[in-house]
Design a protein around this motif. Structure first.
Motif, PDB file in Angstrom:
ATOM      1  N   ALA A  41      16.690  30.979  31.033  1.00 48.95           N
ATOM      2  CA  ALA A  41      18.211  31.114  31.705  1.00 48.95           C
ATOM      3  C   ALA A  41      18.942  32.219  31.031  1.00 48.95           C
ATOM      4  O   ALA A  41      19.651  32.790  31.510  1.00 48.95           O
ATOM      5  N   THR A  42      19.170  31.748  29.622  1.00 42.82           N
ATOM      6  CA  THR A  42      20.281  32.329  28.288  1.00 42.82           C
ATOM      7  C   THR A  42      19.378  34.433  28.496  1.00 42.82           C
ATOM      8  O   THR A  42      20.822  34.244  28.712  1.00 42.82           O
ATOM      9  N   ASN A  43      18.597  34.052  29.088  1.00 38.76           N
ATOM     10  CA  ASN A  43      18.260  36.169  28.924  1.00 38.76           C
ATOM     11  C   ASN A  43      18.537  36.094  29.743  1.00 38.76           C
ATOM     12  O   ASN A  43      18.806  37.441  29.816  1.00 38.76           O
ATOM     13  N   VAL A  44      17.646  35.412  30.812  1.00 38.84           N
ATOM     14  CA  VAL A  44      18.043  35.992  32.832  1.00 38.84           C
ATOM     15  C   VAL A  44      19.927  36.199  32.448  1.00 38.84           C
ATOM     16  O   VAL A  44      20.095  37.445  33.348  1.00 38.84           O
ATOM     17  N   LEU A  45      20.762  35.541  31.596  1.00 42.54           N
ATOM     18  CA  LEU A  45      22.169  36.053  32.591  1.00 42.54           C
ATOM     19  C   LEU A  45      22.891  37.323  31.583  1.00 42.54           C
ATOM     20  O   LEU A  45      23.692  37.442  32.674  1.00 42.54           O
ATOM     21  N   ARG A  46      22.066  37.750  30.805  1.00 46.91           N
ATOM     22  CA  ARG A  46      22.178  39.026  30.004  1.00 46.91           C
ATOM     23  C   ARG A  46      21.659  40.292  31.089  1.00 46.91           C
ATOM     24  O   ARG A  46      22.050  40.955  30.903  1.00 46.91           O
ATOM     25  N   SER A  47      21.398  39.452  31.521  1.00 43.17           N
ATOM     26  CA  SER A  47      20.869  41.008  32.871  1.00 43.17           C
ATOM     27  C   SER A  47      22.450  41.126  34.013  1.00 43.17           C
ATOM     28  O   SER A  47      22.652  41.401  34.497  1.00 43.17           O
ATOM     29  N   GLY A  48      23.484  39.498  33.666  1.00 42.73           N
ATOM     30  CA  GLY A  48      24.785  40.114  34.910  1.00 42.73           C
ATOM     31  C   GLY A  48      24.506  39.156  35.345  1.00 42.73           C
ATOM     32  O   GLY A  48      25.940  39.201  36.635  1.00 42.73           O
ATOM     33  N   ASN A  49      23.830  38.630  35.959  1.00 42.45           N
ATOM     34  CA  ASN A  49      22.882  37.828  37.274  1.00 42.45           C
ATOM     35  C   ASN A  49      23.332  36.266  37.486  1.00 42.45           C
ATOM     36  O   ASN A  49      22.260  35.903  37.101  1.00 42.45           O
ATOM     37  N   LYS A  50      24.965  35.757  37.274  1.00 44.79           N
ATOM     38  CA  LYS A  50      24.071  34.719  37.657  1.00 44.79           C
ATOM     39  C   LYS A  50      23.475  33.450  38.351  1.00 44.79           C
ATOM     40  O   LYS A  50      23.459  32.541  38.042  1.00 44.79           O
ATOM     41  N   LYS A  51      23.847  34.187  39.183  1.00 45.97           N
ATOM     42  CA  LYS A  51      23.105  33.642  39.866  1.00 45.97           C
ATOM     43  C   LYS A  51      20.940  32.949  39.910  1.00 45.97           C
ATOM     44  O   LYS A  51      20.625  32.157  40.027  1.00 45.97           O
ATOM     45  N   ALA A  52      20.702  34.604  39.569  1.00 49.92           N
ATOM     46  CA  ALA A  52      18.851  34.185  38.953  1.00 49.92           C
ATOM     47  C   ALA A  52      19.065  33.558  37.687  1.00 49.92           C
ATOM     48  O   ALA A  52      17.980  32.358  37.851  1.00 49.92           O
ATOM     49  N   ALA A  53      20.367  33.182  37.007  1.00 53.21           N
ATOM     50  CA  ALA A  53      20.166  32.461  35.916  1.00 53.21           C
ATOM     51  C   ALA A  53      21.379  30.994  35.959  1.00 53.21           C
ATOM     52  O   ALA A  53      19.779  30.134  34.979  1.00 53.21           O
ATOM     53  N   ILE A  54      21.649  30.625  37.230  1.00 54.08           N
ATOM     54  CA  ILE A  54      21.347  29.565  37.584  1.00 54.08           C
ATOM     55  C   ILE A  54      20.427  28.752  38.116  1.00 54.08           C
ATOM     56  O   ILE A  54      19.778  27.725  37.822  1.00 54.08           O
ATOM     57  N   ALA A  55      19.510  29.586  38.496  1.00 50.28           N
ATOM     58  CA  ALA A  55      18.356  29.111  39.739  1.00 50.28           C
ATOM     59  C   ALA A  55      17.625  29.278  39.374  1.00 50.28           C
ATOM     60  O   ALA A  55      16.774  27.770  38.016  1.00 50.28           O
ATOM     61  N   THR A  56      17.245  30.322  37.718  1.00 48.59           N
ATOM     62  CA  THR A  56      16.292  29.709  36.526  1.00 48.59           C
ATOM     63  C   THR A  56      16.916  28.045  35.699  1.00 48.59           C
ATOM     64  O   THR A  56      15.277  27.686  35.378  1.00 48.59           O
ATOM     65  N   LEU A  57      18.003  27.595  35.524  1.00 46.27           N
ATOM     66  CA  LEU A  57      18.348  26.399  35.088  1.00 46.27           C
ATOM     67  C   LEU A  57      17.774  25.531  35.090  1.00 46.27           C
ATOM     68  O   LEU A  57      17.034  24.655  35.184  1.00 46.27           O
ATOM     69  N   THR A 131      25.847  16.836  24.192  1.00 47.01           N
ATOM     70  CA  THR A 131      26.545  17.657  23.093  1.00 47.01           C
ATOM     71  C   THR A 131      26.200  18.790  23.216  1.00 47.01           C
ATOM     72  O   THR A 131      26.482  19.949  22.214  1.00 47.01           O
ATOM     73  N   TRP A 132      24.661  19.309  23.395  1.00 48.23           N
ATOM     74  CA  TRP A 132      24.696  20.992  23.492  1.00 48.23           C
ATOM     75  C   TRP A 132      26.020  21.453  24.206  1.00 48.23           C
ATOM     76  O   TRP A 132      27.213  22.493  23.714  1.00 48.23           O
ATOM     77  N   LEU A 133      26.683  21.004  25.037  1.00 48.50           N
ATOM     78  CA  LEU A 133      27.756  21.669  26.399  1.00 48.50           C
ATOM     79  C   LEU A 133      29.047  22.372  24.718  1.00 48.50           C
ATOM     80  O   LEU A 133      29.794  22.289  25.244  1.00 48.50           O
ATOM     81  N   ILE A 134      29.289  20.747  24.042  1.00 45.29           N
ATOM     82  CA  ILE A 134      29.685  20.429  23.057  1.00 45.29           C
ATOM     83  C   ILE A 134      30.241  21.746  21.839  1.00 45.29           C
ATOM     84  O   ILE A 134      30.796  21.934  22.133  1.00 45.29           O
ATOM     85  N   VAL A 135      28.924  22.077  21.451  1.00 41.70           N
ATOM     86  CA  VAL A 135      28.314  22.324  20.894  1.00 41.70           C
ATOM     87  C   VAL A 135      28.703  24.261  21.088  1.00 41.70           C
ATOM     88  O   VAL A 135      29.485  24.772  20.772  1.00 41.70           O
ATOM     89  N   ALA A 136      28.792  24.655  22.363  1.00 42.84           N
ATOM     90  CA  ALA A 136      27.636  25.400  22.956  1.00 42.84           C
ATOM     91  C   ALA A 136      29.786  26.440  23.206  1.00 42.84           C
ATOM     92  O   ALA A 136      29.744  27.345  23.025  1.00 42.84           O
ATOM     93  N   TYR A 137      30.182  24.995  23.685  1.00 42.74           N
ATOM     94  CA  TYR A 137      31.626  25.499  23.518  1.00 42.74           C
ATOM     95  C   TYR A 137      32.435  26.222  22.619  1.00 42.74           C
ATOM     96  O   TYR A 137      33.285  26.637  22.605  1.00 42.74           O
ATOM     97  N   ALA A 138      32.410  24.987  21.974  1.00 42.38           N
ATOM     98  CA  ALA A 138      32.804  25.215  20.205  1.00 42.38           C
ATOM     99  C   ALA A 138      32.403  26.872  19.753  1.00 42.38           C
ATOM    100  O   ALA A 138      33.473  27.202  19.153  1.00 42.38           O
ATOM    101  N   PHE A 139      30.833  27.235  20.187  1.00 39.44           N
ATOM    102  CA  PHE A 139      30.778  27.838  18.855  1.00 39.44           C
ATOM    103  C   PHE A 139      30.194  29.122  19.793  1.00 39.44           C
ATOM    104  O   PHE A 139      30.677  30.293  19.604  1.00 39.44           O
ATOM    105  N   ARG A 140      30.336  29.032  21.215  1.00 42.88           N
ATOM    106  CA  ARG A 140      29.589  29.949  21.863  1.00 42.88           C
ATOM    107  C   ARG A 140      28.156  30.370  21.482  1.00 42.88           C
ATOM    108  O   ARG A 140      28.042  31.516  21.652  1.00 42.88           O
ATOM    109  N   TYR A 141      27.511  29.780  20.999  1.00 40.12           N
ATOM    110  CA  TYR A 141      26.183  29.631  20.582  1.00 40.12           C
ATOM    111  C   TYR A 141      24.386  29.398  21.768  1.00 40.12           C
ATOM    112  O   TYR A 141      25.118  27.763  21.257  1.00 40.12           O
ATOM    113  N   SER A 142      24.293  29.618  22.363  1.00 43.78           N
ATOM    114  CA  SER A 142      23.304  28.765  23.177  1.00 43.78           C
ATOM    115  C   SER A 142      22.698  28.265  22.379  1.00 43.78           C
ATOM    116  O   SER A 142      21.999  26.906  22.202  1.00 43.78           O
ATOM    117  N   SER A 143      21.980  28.971  20.912  1.00 45.82           N
ATOM    118  CA  SER A 143      20.886  28.787  20.552  1.00 45.82           C
ATOM    119  C   SER A 143      21.331  27.335  19.810  1.00 45.82           C
ATOM    120  O   SER A 143      20.540  26.497  19.326  1.00 45.82           O
TER     121      SER A 143
END
Length: 206
Positions: A41-57, A131-143
């Motif tokens: 999903a994170t890489n699909v989001l790089r396409s700029g298509n949020k709907k595709a990324a959400i569907a993937t997730l 836990t994922w959301l807190i770290v992602a929001y704080a640092f903006r790194y999905s990985s």
């Protein structure tokens, strides 16, 4: 025999790569050809298509949840115990990492792992997601968020249920997630990791 059948079925369910499927549905480039080249999903989001990324997730998470939920819900009447559920959990996760339908080139497993955890127990999944959301929001790194969440997941399970066969499955998934993110770890240490929402020049519509 029933446990073996359930395990194989779980692997096949996990082998459905929603990143590739949804990219085709939305007319996008194959996610294995741009950005991190990871079909997730994170890489699909790089396409700029949020709907595709959400569907993937949603798709990748749902398949993990479905396989485990079916094993827990209907497994006992077919002789599938906790050890069998653990095998199903690992199998659907391995299917995502190395999918038979896509030449064994799969994603890193974050969404599918979350689906598995939610299938095991909703509170376990929600604690890991928080836990994922807190770290992602704080640092903006999905990985980075995935790495931290994967370390905490077995800890959360142990607190909730103690040590058993399913804890082994959760720990195995966490270890595999760390392994699959080895490149991201190197990029994070080098300051080269892409942040959530950054676009890739190669992510274009066909």
């Amino acid at each position: 025999m029933n446990t073996l059948i359930a395990t194989i079925a779980a692997y096949l369910i996990g082998s459905i790569s929603f990143a590739v499927v949804m990219s085709r549905v939305f007319g996008l480039s194959d996610p294995r050809t741009y950005g991190s080249k990871n079909p997730g999903a994170t890489n699909v989001l790089r396409s700029g298509n949020k709907k595709a990324a959400i569907a993937t997730l949603i798709g990748d998470g749902f398949k993990g949840w479905l396989a485990v939920w079916l094993a827990i819900k209907y497994g006992p009447q077919y002789g599938i115990d906790d050890a069998g559920v653990a095998l199903v959990a690992i199998a659907v996760f391995l299917g995502h990492l190395w999918p038979v339908f896509f030449r064994f080139v799969g994603g890193k497993g974050v969404a599918t792992a979350l689906g598995v955890l939610l299938g095991i127990n909703v509170w376990l999944g929600l604690a890991t997601l928080a836990t994922w959301l807190i770290v992602a929001y704080a640092f903006r790194y999905s990985s980075l968020a995935a790495l931290v969440a994967s370390v905490f997941a077995p800890f959360y399970y142990g607190l909730l249920f103690g040590a058993d066969e399913i804890l082994f499955a959760v720990a195995a998934m966490s270890a595999l997630l760390l392994y699959r993110h080895s490149g991201n770890i190197a990029n994070l240490m080098a300051g080269k990791e892409s942040k959530i929402g950054s676009k890739s020049a190669g992510a274009k519509k066909k």
